[in-house]
Write an enzyme that holds these catalytic residues in place. Structure first.
Site, mmCIF file in Angstrom:
data_model
loop_
_atom_site.group_PDB
_atom_site.id
_atom_site.type_symbol
_atom_site.label_atom_id
_atom_site.label_comp_id
_atom_site.label_asym_id
_atom_site.label_seq_id
_atom_site.Cartn_x
_atom_site.Cartn_y
_atom_site.Cartn_z
ATOM 1 N N SER A 1 21.990 47.997 46.188
ATOM 2 C CA SER A 1 21.030 48.676 47.072
ATOM 3 C C SER A 1 21.598 48.809 48.471
ATOM 4 O O SER A 1 22.490 48.033 48.883
ATOM 5 C CB SER A 1 19.732 47.870 47.134
ATOM 6 O OG SER A 1 18.847 48.363 48.121
ATOM 7 N N TYR B 1 15.406 39.564 48.178
ATOM 8 C CA TYR B 1 15.879 40.734 47.436
ATOM 9 C C TYR B 1 17.196 41.250 48.015
ATOM 10 O O TYR B 1 18.154 41.510 47.284
ATOM 11 C CB TYR B 1 14.804 41.819 47.495
ATOM 12 C CG TYR B 1 15.187 43.131 46.863
ATOM 13 C CD1 TYR B 1 15.066 43.327 45.491
ATOM 14 C CD2 TYR B 1 15.653 44.197 47.643
ATOM 15 C CE1 TYR B 1 15.407 44.545 44.908
ATOM 16 C CE2 TYR B 1 15.994 45.416 47.069
ATOM 17 C CZ TYR B 1 15.873 45.583 45.704
ATOM 18 O OH TYR B 1 16.213 46.783 45.133
#
Length: 296
Positions: A189, A202
């Site tokens: 990401s 995360y």
């Protein structure tokens, strides 16, 4: 000029743009409750046989990026194990899309935090397809937490087990069955490079995935197996309204150069490239798909 000629796609106006009238959803969210609906390439993706006969395993394939990749793989000629946590309705829609493309779809419900589940997924691929050519590690756990003191050991454990540990388990189980030319594709990401403070756990798992990708690529290169990663920016998936506030969801993606999030179907072609023979000289790489926000 030929009447069949197509015009280039304008990236600023071709897809849905914020503000989005999307109410919050309970985790993990459902595709059929998205407003606007996500585009997985149902009407646009055309296959050319680049993955004909491949056996593939995709985690988080019930919705979002995973569904788009499953659809694209199937239209390229691949059979797909559709791994998902609990979203039966969404997973069955992905199965319908794969089968509509004329390929075999195996719906596999289970929690990849558990190593036994990961071994079972690989076993299912081998039993049904007799081969595993592509492993896509895509499933992820995410929730927004505003204060450091609100993180619990259980929450951090779940995030790392889903996002990182499962990649170890799946690679360990799959690689012995893979032949030269096979590939592993991990989803990291933009959060690995430009982390949001309320996604501390995360974002740190996504950084770990980059290290995992680069190290694993070196470990399995002697076997002719390639390992790469895709780093999306904001993507319109059920994870957004199920983990973000209604206000943040409304404006989601407006900070990219195109002032909108990606649709899952816009990412799938890169996964197809990395899975195909066209990427035979690509390994240990991270492909940014961030709408111009890539900071590296």
């Amino acid at each position: 000029m030929s009447t069949s000629a197509k015009s280039p796609k304008n990236p600023k106006t071709a897809e849905a743009q914020p503000p989005f009238p999307q109410p919050q959803q309970p985790y993990p969210g459902y595709e059929d409750k998205m407003s606007p609906k996500a585009d997985h390439g149902e009407e646009s993706y055309k296959g050319t046989g680049r993955l004909q006969g491949y056996g593939t395993l995709i985690t988080g394939a019930d919705s979002g990026i995973g569904r788009a990749v499953a659809l694209a793989f199937a239209r390229e000629g691949a059979d797909v194990v559709i791994s998902y946590l609990s979203e039966d309705r969404d997973a069955n829609e992905t199965r319908r899309l794969v089968e509509e493309a004329g390929r075999k779809a195996i719906v596999a419900r289970g929690d990849i935090q558990e190593e036994a589940t990961c071994r079972k997924l690989v076993d299912q691929a081998m039993e049904e397809f007799g081969r595993i050519d592509v492993l896509v590690n895509n499933a992820a756990f995410q929730t927004a937490i505003e204060k450091l003191e609100d993180y619990t050991a259980e929450h951090i454990d779940r995030c790392y087990r889903t996002n990182v540990f499962a990649m170890f388990y799946l690679a360990k189980a799959a690689v012995p069955h893979m032949k030269a030319g096979a590939s592993i594709i991990n989803t990291t990401s933009i959060q690995a490079y430009d982390p949001s403070p309320n996604l501390l756990d995360y974002a740190s798992t996504k950084s770990a995935i980059i290290g995992f990708t680069k190290a694993l690529s070196k470990l399995v290169a002697p076997q002719g197996i390639r390992v790469n990663a895709v780093a999306p920016g904001p993507v319109w998936t059920p994870l957004i309204p199920s983990t973000m506030s209604e206000e943040k969801t409304k404006k989601f993606g407006d900070n990219t150069l195109f002032e909108r999030p990606a649709q899952p179907g816009e990412l799938a072609p890169v996964y197809v490239l990395l899975a195909s023979n066209a990427a035979s000289y690509i390994t240990g790489e991270v492909y940014g798909l961030t709408g111009g926000r890539t900071p590296y």
